[in-house]
Write an enzyme that holds these catalytic residues in place. Structure first.
Site, PDB file in Angstrom:
ATOM      1  N   LYS A  89       0.872  -1.176   0.000  1.00 55.56           N
ATOM      2  CA  LYS A  89       0.000   0.000   0.000  1.00 55.56           C
ATOM      3  C   LYS A  89       0.910   1.228   0.000  1.00 55.56           C
ATOM      4  O   LYS A  89       2.064   1.150   0.447  1.00 55.56           O
ATOM      5  CB  LYS A  89      -0.867   0.004   1.277  1.00 55.56           C
ATOM      6  CG  LYS A  89      -2.109   0.837   1.174  1.00 55.56           C
ATOM      7  CD  LYS A  89      -3.273   0.049   0.616  1.00 55.56           C
ATOM      8  CE  LYS A  89      -4.506   0.901   0.445  1.00 55.56           C
ATOM      9  NZ  LYS A  89      -5.641   0.131  -0.084  1.00 55.56           N
ATOM     10  N   GLY A 191     -24.359   3.635  -3.840  1.00 52.79           N
ATOM     11  CA  GLY A 191     -23.335   4.232  -4.709  1.00 52.79           C
ATOM     12  C   GLY A 191     -23.009   3.280  -5.836  1.00 52.79           C
ATOM     13  O   GLY A 191     -23.856   2.515  -6.297  1.00 52.79           O
ATOM     14  N   SER A 273     -20.250  -4.802   0.835  1.00 44.58           N
ATOM     15  CA  SER A 273     -18.956  -4.467   0.220  1.00 44.58           C
ATOM     16  C   SER A 273     -18.116  -3.509   1.049  1.00 44.58           C
ATOM     17  O   SER A 273     -16.914  -3.379   0.803  1.00 44.58           O
ATOM     18  CB  SER A 273     -19.189  -3.823  -1.149  1.00 44.58           C
ATOM     19  OG  SER A 273     -19.664  -2.492  -0.987  1.00 44.58           O
ATOM     20  N   ASN A 275     -15.627  -1.586   3.276  1.00 46.71           N
ATOM     21  CA  ASN A 275     -14.363  -2.021   3.879  1.00 46.71           C
ATOM     22  C   ASN A 275     -14.393  -1.814   5.384  1.00 46.71           C
ATOM     23  O   ASN A 275     -14.954  -0.831   5.861  1.00 46.71           O
ATOM     24  CB  ASN A 275     -13.205  -1.194   3.296  1.00 46.71           C
ATOM     25  CG  ASN A 275     -12.723  -1.769   1.976  1.00 46.71           C
ATOM     26  OD1 ASN A 275     -12.524  -2.971   1.849  1.00 46.71           O
ATOM     27  ND2 ASN A 275     -12.551  -0.908   0.988  1.00 46.71           N
TER      28      ASN A 275
HETATM   29  P1  NAD Z   1     -19.515   5.131  -3.479  1.00 47.77           P
HETATM   30  O1  NAD Z   1     -18.865   6.318  -2.904  1.00 47.77           O
HETATM   31  O2  NAD Z   1     -19.832   5.104  -4.932  1.00 47.77           O
HETATM   32  O3  NAD Z   1     -20.910   4.844  -2.700  1.00 47.77           O
HETATM   33  C1  NAD Z   1     -21.097   5.019  -1.345  1.00 47.77           C
HETATM   34  C2  NAD Z   1     -22.553   5.430  -1.141  1.00 47.77           C
HETATM   35  O4  NAD Z   1     -22.828   5.490   0.252  1.00 47.77           O
HETATM   36  C3  NAD Z   1     -22.888   6.799  -1.733  1.00 47.77           C
HETATM   37  O5  NAD Z   1     -24.055   6.741  -2.518  1.00 47.77           O
HETATM   38  C4  NAD Z   1     -23.086   7.656  -0.494  1.00 47.77           C
HETATM   39  O6  NAD Z   1     -24.026   8.701  -0.687  1.00 47.77           O
HETATM   40  C5  NAD Z   1     -23.590   6.631   0.510  1.00 47.77           C
HETATM   41  N1  NAD Z   1     -23.440   7.037   1.910  1.00 47.77           N
HETATM   42  C6  NAD Z   1     -22.440   7.742   2.469  1.00 47.77           C
HETATM   43  N2  NAD Z   1     -22.681   7.940   3.789  1.00 47.77           N
HETATM   44  C7  NAD Z   1     -23.853   7.330   4.046  1.00 47.77           C
HETATM   45  C8  NAD Z   1     -24.654   7.193   5.227  1.00 47.77           C
HETATM   46  N3  NAD Z   1     -24.300   7.726   6.385  1.00 47.77           N
HETATM   47  N4  NAD Z   1     -25.804   6.474   5.127  1.00 47.77           N
HETATM   48  C9  NAD Z   1     -26.188   5.954   3.966  1.00 47.77           C
HETATM   49  N5  NAD Z   1     -25.481   6.075   2.817  1.00 47.77           N
HETATM   50  C10 NAD Z   1     -24.341   6.759   2.862  1.00 47.77           C
HETATM   51  O7  NAD Z   1     -18.609   3.890  -3.070  1.00 47.77           O
HETATM   52  P2  NAD Z   1     -18.615   2.432  -3.702  1.00 47.77           P
HETATM   53  O8  NAD Z   1     -17.561   2.340  -4.720  1.00 47.77           O
HETATM   54  O9  NAD Z   1     -20.002   2.042  -4.034  1.00 47.77           O
HETATM   55  O10 NAD Z   1     -18.102   1.571  -2.446  1.00 47.77           O
HETATM   56  C11 NAD Z   1     -18.957   1.280  -1.368  1.00 47.77           C
HETATM   57  C12 NAD Z   1     -18.149   0.607  -0.273  1.00 47.77           C
HETATM   58  O11 NAD Z   1     -17.555  -0.590  -0.783  1.00 47.77           O
HETATM   59  C13 NAD Z   1     -16.985   1.433   0.273  1.00 47.77           C
HETATM   60  O12 NAD Z   1     -16.805   1.138   1.639  1.00 47.77           O
HETATM   61  C14 NAD Z   1     -15.791   0.933  -0.512  1.00 47.77           C
HETATM   62  O13 NAD Z   1     -14.582   1.096   0.192  1.00 47.77           O
HETATM   63  C15 NAD Z   1     -16.137  -0.545  -0.633  1.00 47.77           C
HETATM   64  N6  NAD Z   1     -15.481  -1.188  -1.785  1.00 47.77           N
HETATM   65  C16 NAD Z   1     -15.717  -0.731  -3.044  1.00 47.77           C
HETATM   66  C17 NAD Z   1     -15.087  -1.352  -4.127  1.00 47.77           C
HETATM   67  C18 NAD Z   1     -15.321  -0.881  -5.547  1.00 47.77           C
HETATM   68  O14 NAD Z   1     -14.918  -1.590  -6.474  1.00 47.77           O
HETATM   69  N7  NAD Z   1     -15.964   0.237  -5.767  1.00 47.77           N
HETATM   70  C19 NAD Z   1     -14.224  -2.447  -3.903  1.00 47.77           C
HETATM   71  C20 NAD Z   1     -14.028  -2.906  -2.591  1.00 47.77           C
HETATM   72  C21 NAD Z   1     -14.664  -2.259  -1.535  1.00 47.77           C
END
Ligand code: NAD
Length: 379
Positions: A89, A191, A273, A275
């Site tokens: 990292k 999201g 999903s 983290n």
């Molecule tokens: P994103 O930012 O696109 O979506 C997150 C969503 O959560 C947004 O729509 C946001 O408005 C909402 N949110 C934020 N605070 C909130 C709250 N208090 N209550 C309800 N909703 C809330 O992120 P993502 O890419 O969809 O990832 C989601 C999670 O999965 C994250 O924790 C990310 O680390 C993890 N993750 C994502 C990926 C990936 O490929 N995108 C891979 C591994 C892990």
């Protein structure tokens, strides 16, 4: 003499801190203002792989703590996803809103290049694919790049697919039937990942409880529900924990599973999903006591990692989805092991990863395994 003693003492402290890591590199470029730390935790399975986070850390110690913790996590994530990479990292100390420049990312790319393939990196919190297009001018050891540059593009597609496989495995384990449409789900965050999961579940015939801080995505998913004649109930950020659903699907932020939220949960399982869902690992015992099955997050959300690592062999979305499908068997195995050994699912997942690492250590003759990805980028 005093000075020398003090220096030795400080060195001992640092080495104590990084014990367990193979290599830690401090990167300093006064011209661009770059201050970064690259941590390589373990290259037993292959070159280290892990994103680069940019964050206005208050101290170097804080940045070092973060990079050491995150790189160790990557060793486990890679082992769990059965990909031939180790854990690494990087962190860039700075404000992503104000301190970015193309030159800074080119300088960072030069440092990455100096490791000559021991470390591959890409985006994480605070960095974007566009930042790494600059770094790519200085090094080939970048992944998770835009499709236009030969990368795999949006990693949330395989990540959400992985969540779906994990939900199927959980349904099979709990109810003896993997079908998704028979159950109800409480989705936190619509999201990039959460929205795709929600859409898929609706298509399969499920009813949903959803929450997000953005109105537009809530309206969009309700429209989708109406189209498919399914019930989508919008609840507040606080109420998502107490709804009467079968499975809680956290797809927003980390550390949401804590004493207060466990007390509210009515679900039979947590599969999402996000983290680092558990505020601390001890909480998994409380979930077990309450009869809630916990799917370890790093097993569930491995789809994105599978894609970024696979990209180095040339983009092949079919292969990525095929590999992502293994999340189903992997999670079922973890559930079974936890039950048989009377341990938590987190311990069972960690054991599985340690076994993978141990077996590869026995196969490696001397130093770390080196792979030579067939690099396929267009600069
Ligand atoms: P994103 O930012 O696109 O979506 C997150 C969503 O959560 C947004 O729509 C946001 O408005 C909402 N949110 C934020 N605070 C909130 C709250 N208090 N209550 C309800 N909703 C809330 O992120 P993502 O890419 O969809 O990832 C989601 C999670 O999965 C994250 O924790 C990310 O680390 C993890 N993750 C994502 C990926 C990936 O490929 N995108 C891979 C591994 C892990």
């Amino acid at each position: 003499m005093m000075q020398l003693e003090k220096t030795k003492l400080q060195q001992e402290d640092i080495f104590k801190k990084i014990a367990g890591h193979e290599q830690v590199m401090f990167c300093n470029d006064p011209v661009t203002g770059l201050q970064a730390i690259i941590a390589i935790h373990d290259t037993t399975l292959g070159p280290a792989l892990g994103g680069t986070r940019m964050y206005p850390y208050e101290s170097v110690e804080e940045a070092l703590e973060d990079v050491l913790r995150l790189s160790e996590g990557m060793t486990y994530k890679c082992a769990a996803a059965d990909i031939d990479f180790g854990g690494g990292k990087a962190v860039i100390i700075g404000n992503p809103e104000t301190d970015k420049s193309p030159a800074l990312f080119r300088a960072f790319g030069q440092f990455v290049d100096s490791l000559n393939g021991r470390f591959y990196t890409g985006t994480d919190m605070g960095t974007t694919m566009d930042d790494f297009v600059h770094a790519l001018k200085e090094t080939n050891f970048i992944n998770g790049i835009p499709e236009a540059y030969g990368g795999g593009g949006d990693s949330s597609i395989p990540t959400s697919q992985g969540v779906i496989y994990a939900l199927e495995a959980t349904n099979y384990y709990l109810f003896g039937d993997k079908s998704l449409g028979e159950r109800s789900y409480a989705i936190q965050g619509l999201g990039k990942v959460g929205f795709k999961v929600a859409e898929h579940l609706l298509t399969e015939g499920a009813n949903l409880y959803v929450t997000d801080i953005h109105e537009d995505v809530l309206m969009k998913i309700q429209e989708k529900g109406n189209e498919l004649n399914r019930t989508v109930t919008v609840v507040s950020s606080e109420d998502i924990y107490s709804v009467d659903a079968d499975i809680f699907v956290p797809c927003a932020m980390g550390a949401i599973i804590k004493e207060q939220t466990i007390a509210q949960l009515q679900v039979k399982a947590i599969v999402g999903s996000a983290n680092n869902q558990l505020a601390h690992t001890g909480l998994v015992e409380q979930l077990t006591e309450k009869g809630i099955l916990y799917a370890p997050d790093y097993i569930v959300n491995a789809g994105g990692l599978i894609q970024v690592s696979d990209e180095l062999y040339g983009v092949n979305k079919e292969r990525v989805l095929l590999k992502t499908k293994s999340i189903y068997d992997s999670l079922l195995d973890i559930y079974d092991q936890a039950k048989q050994q009377k341990i938590s699912t987190v311990e069972a997942a960690d054991q599985k990863c340690q076994k993978v690492l141990h077996e590869q250590k026995n196969r490696n003759s001397f130093f770390s395994r080196t792979i030579r990805p067939k690099w396929n980028i267009q600069k």
